[in-house]
Design a protein around this motif. Structure first.
Motif, PDB file in Angstrom:
ATOM      1  N   GLU A  67      -2.388   3.433   3.501  1.00  5.42           N
ATOM      2  CA  GLU A  67      -3.691   2.845   2.288  1.00  5.42           C
ATOM      3  C   GLU A  67      -3.577   1.808   1.853  1.00  5.42           C
ATOM      4  O   GLU A  67      -2.098   1.842   1.026  1.00  5.42           O
ATOM      5  N   GLU A  68      -4.573   0.926   1.515  1.00  2.00           N
ATOM      6  CA  GLU A  68      -3.876  -0.273   0.751  1.00  2.00           C
ATOM      7  C   GLU A  68      -4.921   0.240  -0.792  1.00  2.00           C
ATOM      8  O   GLU A  68      -5.076   0.763  -0.892  1.00  2.00           O
ATOM      9  N   ARG A  69      -3.404  -0.403  -1.353  1.00  2.34           N
ATOM     10  CA  ARG A  69      -3.868  -0.730  -3.402  1.00  2.34           C
ATOM     11  C   ARG A  69      -5.423  -1.235  -3.316  1.00  2.34           C
ATOM     12  O   ARG A  69      -5.564  -2.697  -2.641  1.00  2.34           O
ATOM     13  N   ASN A  70      -6.127  -1.405  -4.545  1.00  3.84           N
ATOM     14  CA  ASN A  70      -7.150  -1.446  -4.884  1.00  3.84           C
ATOM     15  C   ASN A  70      -6.268  -2.279  -5.646  1.00  3.84           C
ATOM     16  O   ASN A  70      -6.215  -2.295  -6.882  1.00  3.84           O
TER      17      ASN A  70
ATOM     18  N   THR B  37       0.389   5.715   8.504  1.00  2.00           N
ATOM     19  CA  THR B  37      -0.681   4.215   8.135  1.00  2.00           C
ATOM     20  C   THR B  37      -0.576   4.054   6.701  1.00  2.00           C
ATOM     21  O   THR B  37       0.271   4.779   5.923  1.00  2.00           O
TER      22      THR B  37
ATOM     23  N   THR C 283       2.114   7.054   4.661  1.00  2.00           N
ATOM     24  CA  THR C 283       1.905   8.328   4.974  1.00  2.00           C
ATOM     25  C   THR C 283       2.131   8.282   6.091  1.00  2.00           C
ATOM     26  O   THR C 283       1.637   8.172   7.028  1.00  2.00           O
TER      27      THR C 283
ATOM     28  N   GLY D  57       0.511  -1.394   0.409  1.00  2.00           N
ATOM     29  CA  GLY D  57      -0.305  -0.310  -0.096  1.00  2.00           C
ATOM     30  C   GLY D  57       1.183   1.023  -0.006  1.00  2.00           C
ATOM     31  O   GLY D  57       2.015   1.378  -0.429  1.00  2.00           O
TER      32      GLY D  57
END
Length: 48
Positions: free
Chosen positions: A45-48, A43, A24, A21
């Motif tokens: 954030e996952e990749r889609n 944090t 940040t 991901g």
């Protein structure tokens, strides 16, 4: 935790899990105390 069940034949890393991901910085991102220990905060954030 798995977000979706793996398909037949998919590889699953158990012994050396990884996070994929975007990292940040959270707040200032890092800190140092009087003993010169460095702390990192972020944090993912996952990749889609």
């Amino acid at each position: 935790m798995l977000r979706r069940p793996p398909a037949d034949g998919d590889q699953v890393l158990i012994a050396a899990p990884e996070i994929e991901g975007f990292a940040t910085p959270a707040g200032s991102g890092w800190s140092m105390d009087t003993a010169r220990h460095v702390g990192l905060a972020f944090t993912v954030e996952e990749r889609n």
